[in-house]
Design a protein around this motif. Structure first.
Motif, PDB file in Angstrom:
ATOM      1  N   THR A  40      12.971 -27.330  -7.116  1.00 20.22           N
ATOM      2  CA  THR A  40      12.638 -28.649  -7.774  1.00 20.22           C
ATOM      3  C   THR A  40      14.275 -29.156  -7.932  1.00 20.22           C
ATOM      4  OG1 THR A  40      13.273 -27.796 -10.244  1.00 20.22           O
ATOM      5  CG2 THR A  40      11.070 -27.887  -9.450  1.00 20.22           C
ATOM      6  N   MET A  41      14.345 -30.343  -8.076  1.00 19.09           N
ATOM      7  CA  MET A  41      15.505 -31.111  -7.939  1.00 19.09           C
ATOM      8  C   MET A  41      16.248 -30.741  -9.016  1.00 19.09           C
ATOM      9  SD  MET A  41      15.648 -32.910  -4.911  1.00 19.09           S
ATOM     10  CE  MET A  41      16.262 -34.281  -4.367  1.00 19.09           C
ATOM     11  N   GLU A  42      15.399 -30.507 -10.489  1.00 17.90           N
ATOM     12  CA  GLU A  42      16.054 -30.195 -11.566  1.00 17.90           C
ATOM     13  C   GLU A  42      16.660 -28.835 -11.493  1.00 17.90           C
ATOM     14  OE1 GLU A  42      13.194 -31.387 -10.981  1.00 17.90           O
ATOM     15  OE2 GLU A  42      13.091 -33.378 -12.236  1.00 17.90           O
ATOM     16  N   ALA A  45      19.787 -28.734  -9.459  1.00 15.74           N
ATOM     17  CA  ALA A  45      21.074 -29.471 -10.294  1.00 15.74           C
ATOM     18  C   ALA A  45      21.395 -28.447 -11.309  1.00 15.74           C
ATOM     19  CB  ALA A  45      20.445 -30.645 -10.780  1.00 15.74           C
ATOM     20  N   LYS A  52      21.211 -34.468 -11.156  1.00 15.41           N
ATOM     21  CA  LYS A  52      20.142 -34.856 -10.206  1.00 15.41           C
ATOM     22  C   LYS A  52      20.361 -36.016  -9.723  1.00 15.41           C
ATOM     23  CE  LYS A  52      16.396 -35.587 -12.609  1.00 15.41           C
ATOM     24  NZ  LYS A  52      15.183 -35.415 -13.331  1.00 15.41           N
ATOM     25  N   TYR A  56      19.162 -36.814  -5.661  1.00 15.96           N
ATOM     26  CA  TYR A  56      18.252 -37.865  -4.923  1.00 15.96           C
ATOM     27  C   TYR A  56      18.953 -39.093  -4.239  1.00 15.96           C
ATOM     28  CZ  TYR A  56      14.201 -36.349  -7.656  1.00 15.96           C
ATOM     29  OH  TYR A  56      13.176 -35.707  -8.198  1.00 15.96           O
ATOM     30  N   LYS A  62      12.491 -34.166  -2.609  1.00 20.49           N
ATOM     31  CA  LYS A  62      12.491 -32.521  -2.450  1.00 20.49           C
ATOM     32  C   LYS A  62      12.373 -31.994  -0.786  1.00 20.49           C
ATOM     33  CE  LYS A  62       9.609 -28.965  -3.508  1.00 20.49           C
ATOM     34  NZ  LYS A  62       8.587 -28.343  -4.742  1.00 20.49           N
TER      35      LYS A  62
END
Length: 199
Positions: A40-42, A45, A52, A56, A62
């Motif tokens: 996940t981007m989270e 990060a 984050k 993006y 993703k």
């Protein structure tokens, strides 16, 4: 925003090549640990202490980030092998894949699962990860045909790349059958080389 402020913002958001590789490695680690759904981007990060919003801004989504990480890693098993004979090429390819088991195999498995489950990622994975490996195996066979080692109409030649990739994908499911030896070299000697008529 003034030109000076815009320049300063662009400078702040630029990611250095070293930082980019660090981010890619975090993506690959998450892929190995839990497959595509675990990325996940989270998560990236948090693991890299990167904002984050920066992820993006740089990669948009993703699938784009995962594809970029895979492209940068180029975990190649088969590219660049050319021993002068088809049997030698295929044996070296099997040894190379066996030597690099572990982290690379986990990554290949994660990629294989993502390929089936996520159509939005499929084309990028084919282009970045799968096609170069398939092309390398096909080139070995083509050279063997050109040298006269394999008949041009030998239908087994079309199945070399799928067989190699398939065994790599399912090898762990049959660990009990291959406790002493590596599955791919054994499969090569017992099935592929006899079918091709080379030794």
């Amino acid at each position: 925003m003034s030109t000076q402020a815009a320049t300063a913002a662009a400078r702040r958001s630029k990611i250095s090549p070293e930082r980019e590789l660090e981010l890619y490695e975090a993506v690959l680690d998450l892929l190995r640990e839990g497959g595509y759904d675990a990325v996940t981007m989270e998560g990236v990060a948090a693991r890299t202490k990167c904002g984050k919003a920066t992820l993006y801004r740089q990669w948009k989504s993703k699938p784009v980030l995962v594809t970029a990480a895979l492209g940068a890693s180029r975990c190649s098993f088969f590219t660049g092998i050319d021993t002068g004979t088809l049997a030698g090429d295929l044996r070296e390819a099997a040894r190379a894949a066996s030597r690099r088991k572990g982290r690379d195999t986990e990554l290949m498995e994660a990629v294989g699962q993502a390929y089936v489950m996520h159509p939005d990622l499929r084309e990028a994975l084919r282009e970045t990860v799968l096609n170069p490996e398939i092309a390398a195996l096909d080139a070995m066979v083509r050279r063997g045909v050109e040298r006269g080692e394999v008949a041009a109409d030998n239908r087994a030649a079309d199945f070399v790349a799928p067989a190699f990739m398939g065994v790599l994908r399912v090898e762990r499911l049959f660990e009990d059958r291959f406790t002493e030896a590596e599955a791919l070299p054994e499969f090569l000697e017992a099935v592929i080389l006899p079918a091709l008529g080379v030794s």
